[in-house]
Design a protein around this motif. Structure first.
Motif, PDB file in Angstrom:
ATOM      1  N   THR A  98       0.812  -1.216   0.000  1.00 22.19           N
ATOM      2  CA  THR A  98       0.000   0.000   0.000  1.00 22.19           C
ATOM      3  C   THR A  98       0.849   1.272   0.000  1.00 22.19           C
ATOM      4  O   THR A  98       0.306   2.367  -0.060  1.00 22.19           O
ATOM      5  N   GLY A  99       2.177   1.126   0.084  1.00 21.82           N
ATOM      6  CA  GLY A  99       3.046   2.286   0.000  1.00 21.82           C
ATOM      7  C   GLY A  99       3.477   2.850   1.329  1.00 21.82           C
ATOM      8  O   GLY A  99       4.162   3.870   1.362  1.00 21.82           O
ATOM      9  N   VAL A 100       3.107   2.245   2.432  1.00 22.62           N
ATOM     10  CA  VAL A 100       3.463   2.771   3.751  1.00 22.62           C
ATOM     11  C   VAL A 100       4.887   2.379   4.137  1.00 22.62           C
ATOM     12  O   VAL A 100       5.634   3.176   4.693  1.00 22.62           O
ATOM     13  N   ARG A 101       5.296   1.158   3.840  1.00 22.15           N
ATOM     14  CA  ARG A 101       6.611   0.631   4.220  1.00 22.15           C
ATOM     15  C   ARG A 101       7.463   0.445   2.970  1.00 22.15           C
ATOM     16  O   ARG A 101       6.954   0.062   1.922  1.00 22.15           O
ATOM     17  N   GLN A 102       8.752   0.707   3.085  1.00 21.88           N
ATOM     18  CA  GLN A 102       9.662   0.502   1.961  1.00 21.88           C
ATOM     19  C   GLN A 102       9.861  -1.003   1.726  1.00 21.88           C
ATOM     20  O   GLN A 102      10.110  -1.751   2.680  1.00 21.88           O
ATOM     21  N   PRO A 103       9.770  -1.473   0.491  1.00 21.24           N
ATOM     22  CA  PRO A 103       9.868  -2.908   0.233  1.00 21.24           C
ATOM     23  C   PRO A 103      11.254  -3.493   0.486  1.00 21.24           C
ATOM     24  O   PRO A 103      11.371  -4.693   0.742  1.00 21.24           O
ATOM     25  N   ARG A 120       6.897  -3.845  -7.291  1.00 20.57           N
ATOM     26  CA  ARG A 120       6.046  -3.319  -8.369  1.00 20.57           C
ATOM     27  C   ARG A 120       4.740  -2.763  -7.810  1.00 20.57           C
ATOM     28  O   ARG A 120       4.323  -1.654  -8.159  1.00 20.57           O
ATOM     29  N   ARG A 121       4.105  -3.482  -6.905  1.00 21.92           N
ATOM     30  CA  ARG A 121       2.855  -2.994  -6.316  1.00 21.92           C
ATOM     31  C   ARG A 121       3.085  -1.761  -5.444  1.00 21.92           C
ATOM     32  O   ARG A 121       2.231  -0.881  -5.367  1.00 21.92           O
ATOM     33  N   HIS A 122       4.247  -1.700  -4.782  1.00 21.05           N
ATOM     34  CA  HIS A 122       4.591  -0.535  -3.974  1.00 21.05           C
ATOM     35  C   HIS A 122       4.718   0.708  -4.865  1.00 21.05           C
ATOM     36  O   HIS A 122       4.210   1.778  -4.523  1.00 21.05           O
ATOM     37  N   ARG A 123       5.385   0.557  -5.998  1.00 25.69           N
ATOM     38  CA  ARG A 123       5.563   1.680  -6.915  1.00 25.69           C
ATOM     39  C   ARG A 123       4.230   2.153  -7.491  1.00 25.69           C
ATOM     40  O   ARG A 123       4.011   3.354  -7.667  1.00 25.69           O
ATOM     41  N   ARG A 128       0.031   6.270  -7.593  1.00 33.25           N
ATOM     42  CA  ARG A 128      -1.370   6.647  -7.425  1.00 33.25           C
ATOM     43  C   ARG A 128      -1.512   7.802  -6.468  1.00 33.25           C
ATOM     44  O   ARG A 128      -2.452   8.590  -6.568  1.00 33.25           O
ATOM     45  N   GLY A 129      -0.604   7.858  -5.514  1.00 29.28           N
ATOM     46  CA  GLY A 129      -0.684   8.926  -4.528  1.00 29.28           C
ATOM     47  C   GLY A 129      -1.905   8.783  -3.644  1.00 29.28           C
ATOM     48  O   GLY A 129      -2.415   9.757  -3.106  1.00 29.28           O
ATOM     49  N   ALA A 130      -2.375   7.577  -3.512  1.00 24.27           N
ATOM     50  CA  ALA A 130      -3.574   7.339  -2.709  1.00 24.27           C
ATOM     51  C   ALA A 130      -3.287   7.644  -1.241  1.00 24.27           C
ATOM     52  O   ALA A 130      -2.156   7.552  -0.776  1.00 24.27           O
ATOM     53  N   ALA A 131      -4.329   8.010  -0.554  1.00 21.38           N
ATOM     54  CA  ALA A 131      -4.194   8.254   0.878  1.00 21.38           C
ATOM     55  C   ALA A 131      -3.815   6.941   1.562  1.00 21.38           C
ATOM     56  O   ALA A 131      -4.136   5.860   1.099  1.00 21.38           O
ATOM     57  N   VAL A 132      -3.113   7.072   2.661  1.00 21.45           N
ATOM     58  CA  VAL A 132      -2.666   5.881   3.382  1.00 21.45           C
ATOM     59  C   VAL A 132      -3.880   5.106   3.879  1.00 21.45           C
ATOM     60  O   VAL A 132      -4.728   5.643   4.589  1.00 21.45           O
ATOM     61  N   GLN A 133      -3.956   3.863   3.437  1.00 21.46           N
ATOM     62  CA  GLN A 133      -5.057   2.996   3.839  1.00 21.46           C
ATOM     63  C   GLN A 133      -4.614   2.136   5.022  1.00 21.46           C
ATOM     64  O   GLN A 133      -3.490   1.639   5.042  1.00 21.46           O
ATOM     65  N   HIS A 134      -5.482   1.968   5.958  1.00 26.59           N
ATOM     66  CA  HIS A 134      -5.199   1.093   7.081  1.00 26.59           C
ATOM     67  C   HIS A 134      -5.405  -0.343   6.627  1.00 26.59           C
ATOM     68  O   HIS A 134      -6.477  -0.697   6.153  1.00 26.59           O
ATOM     69  N   THR A 135      -4.359  -1.156   6.742  1.00 25.56           N
ATOM     70  CA  THR A 135      -4.485  -2.572   6.398  1.00 25.56           C
ATOM     71  C   THR A 135      -4.779  -3.361   7.661  1.00 25.56           C
ATOM     72  O   THR A 135      -4.299  -3.024   8.744  1.00 25.56           O
ATOM     73  N   GLN A 136      -5.552  -4.394   7.496  1.00 25.23           N
ATOM     74  CA  GLN A 136      -5.945  -5.192   8.647  1.00 25.23           C
ATOM     75  C   GLN A 136      -5.904  -6.668   8.252  1.00 25.23           C
ATOM     76  O   GLN A 136      -6.408  -7.054   7.200  1.00 25.23           O
ATOM     77  N   VAL A 137      -5.273  -7.465   9.101  1.00 17.75           N
ATOM     78  CA  VAL A 137      -5.258  -8.916   8.914  1.00 17.75           C
ATOM     79  C   VAL A 137      -6.354  -9.475   9.807  1.00 17.75           C
ATOM     80  O   VAL A 137      -6.260  -9.423  11.031  1.00 17.75           O
ATOM     81  N   ARG A 138      -7.414  -9.973   9.192  1.00 15.92           N
ATOM     82  CA  ARG A 138      -8.548 -10.457   9.979  1.00 15.92           C
ATOM     83  C   ARG A 138      -8.363 -11.875  10.498  1.00 15.92           C
ATOM     84  O   ARG A 138      -8.612 -12.165  11.651  1.00 15.92           O
TER      85      ARG A 138
END
Length: 184
Positions: A98-103, A120-123, A128-138
Motif C-alpha cells: 500500500t506504500g506505507v513501508r519501503q519494500p 512493483r505494487r509498492h511503486r 497513485r498517490g492514494a491516501a494511506v489505507q489502514h491494512t488489517q489482517v482479519r
C-alpha cells in the motif's frame, strides 16, 4: 418339478506372502559412489531404485546452487512459531504493497521473484498517490504439509476491500522465507 442347476465353484483364494513393499536401502558404499559420480563424474553409478514410498522427496534449491554452501533447508524444530511469523510478515508485506513501508525492508524474508512483485505494487501505490489505507489482517490459517514448509491462507482488508491472501514459506538457513504469495 423344478430343476436347479449348480454352477461350478471357483477355486478358493490362496494367500501367499510377498516381498517387503519398501525399496531396498542404500548402503554406505552406494551413497559414496553416487556423490562421487554427481560431483566428479568418475564412473557410472549402480542402479538406484527410483521407487520411494512413504515420503515426498522435494528439493527447493535451484540446480546451480552448491549443496554444501548454498541455502540449506531448516527443520521445523529450528524455526520460530509459524502462525506468529506469518501474521507479522503478512502485515508488513501489506504495508509495503500500500506504500506505507519501503519494500527493501522485506527483501531478506522473500525470494527475489516475490520481492519484485511487492516492489512493483509498492511503486504503483506510490504513483497513485492514494491516501494511506489502514491494512488489517482479519484471520490467518496455517498448515504445515511438510517439515519446514508452511502454507497459509488469510483474510485481509486492503484498500477498503476484503481480500484473500495465499502464502507459502519454506524454512531456509534458520529462518522462514516467503517463496509464493498471491493477493486476490
Amino acid at each position: 418339478m423344478t430343476t436347479t442347476t449348480l454352477r461350478a465353484c471357483p477355486r478358493p483364494v490362496t494367500l501367499r506372502p510377498t516381498a517387503a513393499p519398501e525399496p531396498p536401502a542404500l548402503d554406505e558404499g552406494s551413497v559414496r559412489e553416487l556423490y562421487a559420480v554427481a560431483r566428479h563424474g568418475l564412473r557410472r553409478p549402480r542402479a538406484v531404485p527410483s521407487y520411494v514410498q512413504g515420503s515426498l522427496a522435494i528439493d527447493f534449491r535451484a540446480r546451480d546452487e552448491d549443496p554444501d554452501f548454498g541455502p540449506q533447508a531448516t527443520l521445523r524444530t529450528d524455526l520460530p512459531e509459524p502462525a506468529v511469523w506469518v501474521h507479522r510478515l503478512l502485515h508488513a508485506t501489506l504495508e509495503s504493497v500500500t506504500g506505507v513501508r519501503q519494500p527493501h525492508q522485506l527483501s531478506r524474508w522473500m525470494i527475489p521473484a516475490v520481492h519484485a512483485t511487492v516492489v512493483r505494487r509498492h511503486r504503483v501505490a506510490q504513483r497513485r498517490g492514494a491516501a494511506v489505507q489502514h491494512t488489517q489482517v482479519r484471520r490467518v490459517r496455517v498448515d504445515e504439509p511438510v517439515d519446514g514448509v508452511v502454507e497459509a491462507a488469510a483474510v485481509v482488508v486492503l484498500d477498503g476491500r476484503v481480500r484473500a491472501v495465499a502464502m507459502r514459506l519454506n524454512g531456509v538457513d534458520g529462518r522462514w522465507l516467503l517463496t509464493e504469495m498471491t493477493i486476490g
